[in-house]
Design an enzyme around this catalytic site. Sequence first.
Site, short mmCIF file in Angstrom:
data_model
loop_
_atom_site.label_atom_id
_atom_site.label_comp_id
_atom_site.label_asym_id
_atom_site.label_seq_id
_atom_site.Cartn_x
_atom_site.Cartn_y
_atom_site.Cartn_z
N HIS A 32 0.85 -1.19 0.00
CA HIS A 32 0.00 0.00 0.00
C HIS A 32 0.88 1.25 0.00
CE1 HIS A 32 -3.81 2.09 0.60
NE2 HIS A 32 -3.20 2.88 1.46
N ASP A 43 -7.19 -2.68 3.96
CA ASP A 43 -6.04 -1.84 4.34
C ASP A 43 -6.11 -1.42 5.80
OD1 ASP A 43 -8.18 -0.16 4.07
OD2 ASP A 43 -7.27 1.14 2.56
N CYS A 88 47.65 35.44 -22.30
CA CYS A 88 48.14 34.81 -21.08
C CYS A 88 49.48 34.12 -21.28
CB CYS A 88 47.10 33.81 -20.55
SG CYS A 88 46.54 32.63 -21.78
#
Length: 902
Positions: free
Chosen positions: A121, A157, A707
Site C-alpha cells: 500500500h 487496508d 596569457c
Amino acid sequence: LLFSSSFAFCHVETVMKIAVIGQSLFGQEVYKELRKEGHNIVGVFTIPDKDGKADPLATEAEKDGVAVFKFPRWRVKGQAIPEVVDQYKATGAELNVLPFCSQFIPMEVIDHPQHGSIIYHPSLLPRHRGASAINWTLIHGDKKGGFTVFWADDGLDTGPILLQRECDVEPDDTVNTIYKRFLFPEGVKGTVEAVRLIAEGKAPRITQPQEGATYECIQKKDNSKIDWNQPAEAIHNWIRGNDKVPGAWAKVDGQKVTFYGSTLVNNGTAAKGEPLEIPGASRPGIVTKAGLVLFGNDGKTLMVKNLQFEDGKMIAAAQYFRSGSSAAVELTEEEKTFSILTNVSQIEDSTDFFKSGAASMDVVRLVEEVKLRASHCQLQNEDVYMNTTFQDFIQMCVRKLRGEDDEEELVVDYVSKNINNMTIKMPHQLFINGEFVDAEGGKTYQTINPTDGTAICDVSLAQIQDVDKAVAAAKEAFEEGEWGKMNPRDRGRLIYKLADLMEEHQEELATIEAIDSGAVYTLALKTHVGMSIQTFRYFAGCATHRNLIGAVLCKIQSDIIQTCHAVCLFPLSVCAIVIPWNYPLMMLAWKTAACLTAGNTVVLKPAQVTPLTALKFAELAAKGGDSKGCALVGQRLSDHPDVRKLGFTGSTEIGKHIMKSCAVSNVKKVSLELGGKSPLIIFSDCDMDKAVRMGMSSVFFNKGENCIAAGRLFVEDTIHDQFVKKVVEEVKKMKIGDPLDRSTDHGPQNHKAHLDKLVEYCQTGVKEGATLICGGKQVQRPGFFFEPTLFTDVQDHMYIAKEESFGPVMIISKFKSGDVDDVLRRANDTEYGLASGVFTRDISKALYVSERLNAGTVFVNTYNKTDVASPFGGFKQSGFGKDLGQEALNEYLKTKAVTIEY
C-alpha cells in the site's frame, strides 16, 4: 510456536508456494524478484487483456510458463464466485502476495493460504487508507511519505502492519516523481523483503492504531476541480496531488482546462506576461515565457507548465494565447523522405495515439523509435502527450527538425548597430534558464568601446539574487532535465549544431569581439571565433567517441574469485566558469565545451568589461537547443554551495581568493589558469628572421593581452644587438588603429584601467634602469591605444623582469654565449609556469631545454600555436588543471570506483 503481542515466529521456510494477485509493471517486478529468490509461483491472477494487450505481469508469467488466470471479477453482488475461488484454491498457494491489485478479492481467497495474504500500500498506514493514498499524501502537503506491506483483513487496508519504509516528500514532488523515485523501486524491494521475513518466520503483525488514521475518497475527475480560495501552497498541493491522474481542473474561457506540472514560485520576482482571467481566482493568472503563473488568496504564487483541453489536446502553458494560431507546416520533398515519415500511409491525420489504445510504455517506445530512425530529431515523452494526433505529431517533428521551435520560444531584446558593413544584433540582458531577463532591481552598467571610449550599450548587472536563480535553474536542469542523462552522442550532435550556428554568425561574433575587447577584426575572426568553433567541434567529437555518461564501465578487471572492478565517470552537476577579458569568446569555448560535453550544466560569468560575445553565445546556444541549464550571471559563484566545480582564468591574486572560497564553501573542484611570465630563450644558432617574426608575435599578439605572451626574452649575447635592431624595424612598420580596419596590426588595449597600468609599468622599468628603446606611452588619439614597447638591459632583480605586463611590452635580457644551464636557471626563476619557448636549430639543445623549462607548454621554433587537442594549463602560481584535449574532460567529470563480487 513462540508468540508475543506483536510478533509471531514459526519454523523457517526458505521457499514457499506463492500466488501473485495484481497487475502492472510493479506487479511484474515483484513477480520477477520473487522467482529470483527461489519461490515457487503457483499462479498469477491478473486482469483481462485490454484492447488485445496483456498486462505486463501476465506477459512475464506466460513467458515463464506459469499458470495465468485473468478473471474479470472475483465476486458478484458481494458474493464470491465459486468457480473462481475453486480455480484459485487448486493452485495450492501457501501465501498470497498482492503487489498492486485493482480488483476486490473476497475473504475466502484472502484467508485461504497457510500464511494468509500480504498487500503493498503506497502510504504510511494508518494514514491515507484507500486507493488514492499517494494523491492524498501530496494534497495534504505531508512532509513524509512511504509505503506499507500489511496483512490483509476484511477491511483490506486496516490489517496488521508487517513492514514500512518512509521517505521525504519534496515540495514539488508529483505522484509520478515520488512513485518513480521511491515507491516503485523501494516498494518492490520491501514487498520481497516482507515475503523473506514470512519465509524465515520473522514477520511481525503490528496492529494499526486508530489515532492518525484517515480515509479519503478515490480521486475522480468530477472531484478534482480546483478551489481557488486557498493559499498558493494548498492550490499547488491539489494540482500536484492530481497529476497526472485524474488531473486538477478549472473552467477557463468557458471550457474545462486541466493543470499539470505545478511548482511553487519564488515570490520575489514579478511575473511578466499576458493576464488570463480564471473564474473564482483571487487574481488573473499570467501567461509567461516559463509557464502560467497562478495566485493563491495569500498573494503567493505557483506556476504550471502544461494545460490540457477537453478534447485531449495538451499544450505548454506558455503557449496558451498561441495554441490555435500555428499554421500547418508544409513538408518539402526531402522531408517527406525522412525515415520517421515512411511506411505510415495507412495512418490518417486525425488518428489519435491514445484513443487508438496506446499507453505510457508505448510513448517510450515511440520516442525511442524516432530517435533511432532520425537521431537529429530531439523528441521527449512530453512531446507525444502534447501532440496526440498523427498530424500534430508529424508537424511537431518537422518543426523540431527545422529548429523552428527553439527560435519561436526565444525572446531577445537586442541592441542593434550598423557596424563593419553589417547589422549587429547584441543581447544585453542576463540569460537565465533559457531566457533573457533583466537583473534584479533593473541594475545595469555601460560596456565601453576601447577604440573611442564611447559606450556601446547598457548591460544588465547581475546581483546575488540573480546568481542564486541561475544556479537553481542549472541545478534543476541537471537533476530534472535531459542534458546530464542524455546519450553522449546526442550531446555531441547538439554541440556540433552549436558550432555550426557560431560559424553562421562568425562575422557578427568577430565584430562584437572587436568593438567590445579591441581585438583586431581579422585576428578575432581567425582566432577568437575560429578556434572557439574548432573547440566545440573537437569536444562534440569526444562526446561521440568516448564513454562520458554515468554508470558506463570504462575499465573492468576480473580475478579468479569473480570480483569485478569498474571505473565509472559521472558529470559533476552544476559548474561555474569565470572567463577573462582578453579572449572573451575563446576562453568561454575552451571551458564550456568540455563542461557541457561531460554532461554538466554551466553558470557562466563573463568579464564585466567584455560581456557581449558571451551574451551572443547564449542566444546561439538557445537556438541550438542546449541552453536550458546555461546562465550568464554576476558574482558569488565560488561561495555557492550548489556549484560543484569552478573553472577560472584570470590573475593569480584573484585565483588564490577563489581557491580559498571554494574550499570554505563546499570543497568544490577547481581549475585555475592564472598569471604568467613566460620565458623565451633565443640561441645564436636560430633562424634569425623566424625568431624575430615569432618573437614579435610572442609579445605583441592580441596587443600583448595574451596569457602565454613571452613576458621575458633571453637573447644570446652574440646576436643580441642584431635581434634588437630587427625588432625595432618591425615595430615601426606596425599600424596602430581601428580594429575593424583590415590593415590594422595593433588595436586598443581592452579598457582604461589596464592602459593606465601599462603606463605605470613602463615608468617603473625606466626608474629601475632598464633601457626603453621605443614605446612606453599612450598614443595621443581617442581610445585606449598604447605604443608597442621594447626594453633592453633588463636585470633579473627588476620589477619588469619578474612581473607580467599583460600588454605589448617586450622585455629583453642577454645571456652569455653557450651558457645553457645558467639561462635555464634564470628562465625558471619565477613563480609562474604557464608557457615558455626556445629557438635553436640544434635539436639536441631544443630537447634538453624543453625538458628542463618548468612550464605547462613549451614552444620550440614557434610560438602561440595552441591546438584544441593539446592540453593547456600551467605550473606553480600559474595554476593547475587543463583546458583543451582529452585531459580537459577529466576536469568536469568525477570518477567512481565500483567493486562487485559475484
